[in-house]
Design a protein around this motif. Structure first.
Motif, PDB file in Angstrom:
ATOM      1  N   ARG A  25       2.868 -35.700 -29.879  1.00  0.00           N
ATOM      2  CA  ARG A  25       4.038 -35.333 -29.091  1.00  0.00           C
ATOM      3  C   ARG A  25       4.562 -36.579 -28.397  1.00  0.00           C
ATOM      4  N   GLU A  26       5.873 -36.646 -28.303  1.00  0.00           N
ATOM      5  CA  GLU A  26       6.505 -37.808 -27.705  1.00  0.00           C
ATOM      6  C   GLU A  26       7.759 -37.364 -26.976  1.00  0.00           C
ATOM      7  N   ALA A  27       8.058 -38.029 -25.873  1.00  0.00           N
ATOM      8  CA  ALA A  27       9.297 -37.750 -25.138  1.00  0.00           C
ATOM      9  C   ALA A  27       9.850 -39.062 -24.595  1.00  0.00           C
ATOM     10  N   ARG A  28      11.173 -39.142 -24.583  1.00  0.00           N
ATOM     11  CA  ARG A  28      11.880 -40.262 -23.972  1.00  0.00           C
ATOM     12  C   ARG A  28      12.798 -39.705 -22.899  1.00  0.00           C
ATOM     13  N   ALA A  29      12.855 -40.386 -21.765  1.00  0.00           N
ATOM     14  CA  ALA A  29      13.730 -39.978 -20.665  1.00  0.00           C
ATOM     15  C   ALA A  29      14.424 -41.226 -20.122  1.00  0.00           C
ATOM     16  N   GLU A  30      15.547 -41.002 -19.432  1.00  0.00           N
ATOM     17  CA  GLU A  30      16.269 -42.128 -18.849  1.00  0.00           C
ATOM     18  C   GLU A  30      16.730 -41.799 -17.440  1.00  0.00           C
ATOM     19  N   ALA A  31      17.031 -42.862 -16.728  1.00  0.00           N
ATOM     20  CA  ALA A  31      17.626 -42.775 -15.392  1.00  0.00           C
ATOM     21  C   ALA A  31      18.486 -44.014 -15.224  1.00  0.00           C
ATOM     22  N   PHE A  32      19.479 -43.914 -14.342  1.00  0.00           N
ATOM     23  CA  PHE A  32      20.366 -45.039 -14.058  1.00  0.00           C
ATOM     24  C   PHE A  32      20.332 -45.341 -12.570  1.00  0.00           C
ATOM     25  N   VAL A  33      20.274 -46.625 -12.239  1.00  0.00           N
ATOM     26  CA  VAL A  33      20.368 -47.065 -10.849  1.00  0.00           C
ATOM     27  C   VAL A  33      21.643 -47.891 -10.740  1.00  0.00           C
ATOM     28  N   TYR A  34      22.579 -47.398  -9.935  1.00  0.00           N
ATOM     29  CA  TYR A  34      23.842 -48.093  -9.682  1.00  0.00           C
ATOM     30  C   TYR A  34      23.698 -48.929  -8.422  1.00  0.00           C
ATOM     31  N   LYS A  82       0.273 -43.487 -24.877  1.00  0.00           N
ATOM     32  CA  LYS A  82       1.294 -44.532 -24.772  1.00  0.00           C
ATOM     33  C   LYS A  82       2.244 -44.173 -23.640  1.00  0.00           C
ATOM     34  N   VAL A  83       2.524 -45.154 -22.795  1.00  0.00           N
ATOM     35  CA  VAL A  83       3.586 -45.041 -21.795  1.00  0.00           C
ATOM     36  C   VAL A  83       4.292 -46.388 -21.776  1.00  0.00           C
ATOM     37  N   SER A  84       5.595 -46.362 -21.913  1.00  0.00           N
ATOM     38  CA  SER A  84       6.363 -47.601 -21.753  1.00  0.00           C
ATOM     39  C   SER A  84       7.570 -47.322 -20.871  1.00  0.00           C
ATOM     40  N   VAL A  85       7.954 -48.337 -20.119  1.00  0.00           N
ATOM     41  CA  VAL A  85       9.131 -48.264 -19.256  1.00  0.00           C
ATOM     42  C   VAL A  85       9.927 -49.537 -19.503  1.00  0.00           C
ATOM     43  N   GLU A  86      11.179 -49.365 -19.941  1.00  0.00           N
ATOM     44  CA  GLU A  86      12.036 -50.506 -20.268  1.00  0.00           C
ATOM     45  C   GLU A  86      13.300 -50.463 -19.408  1.00  0.00           C
ATOM     46  N   PHE A  87      13.853 -51.644 -19.163  1.00  0.00           N
ATOM     47  CA  PHE A  87      15.042 -51.785 -18.325  1.00  0.00           C
ATOM     48  C   PHE A  87      16.154 -52.439 -19.119  1.00  0.00           C
ATOM     49  N   GLU A  88      17.354 -51.878 -18.996  1.00  0.00           N
ATOM     50  CA  GLU A  88      18.533 -52.437 -19.641  1.00  0.00           C
ATOM     51  C   GLU A  88      19.602 -52.673 -18.575  1.00  0.00           C
ATOM     52  N   PRO A  89      19.760 -53.906 -18.119  1.00  0.00           N
ATOM     53  CA  PRO A  89      20.838 -54.184 -17.168  1.00  0.00           C
ATOM     54  C   PRO A  89      22.189 -54.034 -17.863  1.00  0.00           C
ATOM     55  N   LYS A  95      24.919 -51.457 -13.124  1.00  0.00           N
ATOM     56  CA  LYS A  95      23.814 -50.504 -13.177  1.00  0.00           C
ATOM     57  C   LYS A  95      22.687 -51.031 -14.042  1.00  0.00           C
ATOM     58  N   ILE A  96      21.556 -50.395 -13.867  1.00  0.00           N
ATOM     59  CA  ILE A  96      20.387 -50.645 -14.701  1.00  0.00           C
ATOM     60  C   ILE A  96      19.985 -49.319 -15.315  1.00  0.00           C
ATOM     61  N   ARG A  97      19.849 -49.318 -16.629  1.00  0.00           N
ATOM     62  CA  ARG A  97      19.373 -48.138 -17.348  1.00  0.00           C
ATOM     63  C   ARG A  97      17.867 -48.284 -17.521  1.00  0.00           C
ATOM     64  N   ILE A  98      17.157 -47.233 -17.193  1.00  0.00           N
ATOM     65  CA  ILE A  98      15.702 -47.201 -17.336  1.00  0.00           C
ATOM     66  C   ILE A  98      15.376 -46.187 -18.422  1.00  0.00           C
ATOM     67  N   GLU A  99      14.540 -46.581 -19.367  1.00  0.00           N
ATOM     68  CA  GLU A  99      14.082 -45.645 -20.388  1.00  0.00           C
ATOM     69  C   GLU A  99      12.564 -45.624 -20.404  1.00  0.00           C
ATOM     70  N   ALA A 100      12.015 -44.426 -20.316  1.00  0.00           N
ATOM     71  CA  ALA A 100      10.569 -44.236 -20.357  1.00  0.00           C
ATOM     72  C   ALA A 100      10.201 -43.473 -21.616  1.00  0.00           C
ATOM     73  N   LEU A 101       9.083 -43.858 -22.210  1.00  0.00           N
ATOM     74  CA  LEU A 101       8.564 -43.190 -23.390  1.00  0.00           C
ATOM     75  C   LEU A 101       7.111 -42.817 -23.121  1.00  0.00           C
ATOM     76  N   CYS A 102       6.763 -41.575 -23.444  1.00  0.00           N
ATOM     77  CA  CYS A 102       5.376 -41.117 -23.331  1.00  0.00           C
ATOM     78  C   CYS A 102       4.963 -40.470 -24.645  1.00  0.00           C
ATOM     79  N   ARG A 103       3.698 -40.717 -25.036  1.00  0.00           N
ATOM     80  CA  ARG A 103       3.192 -40.170 -26.294  1.00  0.00           C
ATOM     81  C   ARG A 103       1.737 -39.764 -26.112  1.00  0.00           C
ATOM     82  N   LEU A 104       1.337 -38.752 -26.875  1.00  0.00           N
ATOM     83  CA  LEU A 104      -0.059 -38.320 -26.926  1.00  0.00           C
ATOM     84  C   LEU A 104      -0.281 -37.457 -28.145  1.00  0.00           C
TER      85      LEU A 104
END
Length: 165
Positions: A25-34, A82-89, A95-104
């Motif tokens: 199972r895997e999920a990706r989520a995002e958030a934005f910081v302005y 697996k957990v990863s957190v990436e940043f896209e300015p 803004k900065i886009r944050i994307e998190a990925l979790c897997r198991l």
């Protein structure tokens, strides 16, 4: 469709997943910081007085994913592989886009862990920058994609009515 965390008596309960098959199972989520352009520039140039903001926020997001069941009462404790957190300015939009990925490999999904990782990474960015920018906002926290399990594949589709950013 019914809520899975409510029993026949209308009481909150933890879903029994013991009879579900173990699947990847895997999920990706995002958030934005302005933020203000000057704040983003401080982060990107490495001139922020608190140091490497992205490294601290990444560690916070990863740690948050690992402790989701302690924060959200009815979430199962999970053995994340697996957990990863990436940043896209995105300087053009301040803004900065944050994307998190979790897997198991497990019996329940990881959407809450991905959402928690993205949220806490955003909160950490906010915390580290609040002294220089009180106008920051955190927006559009959402699941982007979920793979595995009985409900199958889900991918977020932006429509005009849903567009938040």
């Amino acid at each position: 469709m019914s809520f899975t965390h409510i029993n026949a008596n209308g009481e909150a309960n933890m879903v029994d997943v013991s009879n579900k098959p173990v699947t990847t199972r895997e999920a990706r989520a995002e958030a934005f910081v302005y933020m203000q352009p000057e704040t983003l520039e401080k982060i990107l140039s490495g001139n922020h007085h608190k140091g490497d903001v992205f490294s601290v926020a990444r560690i916070a997001g990863i740690q948050a994913a690992k402790t989701t069941s302690q924060l959200i009462p009815l979430c199962h404790p999970l053995m994340l592989s697996k957990v990863s957190v990436e940043f896209e300015p995105i300087p053009a939009e301040n803004k900065i886009r944050i994307e998190a990925l979790c897997r198991l490999s497990g019996q329940t999904g990881v959407e809450m862990e991905a959402l928690t990782a993205a949220s806490v990474a955003a909160l950490t960015l906010f915390d580290m920058c609040k002294a220089v920018d009180k106008t920051m906002s955190i927006e559009a926290i959402r699941v982007l994609e979920k793979v595995g399990g009985q409900s199958g594949h889900f991918q977020y589709q932006t429509t005009q009515e849903q567009k938040h950013d």
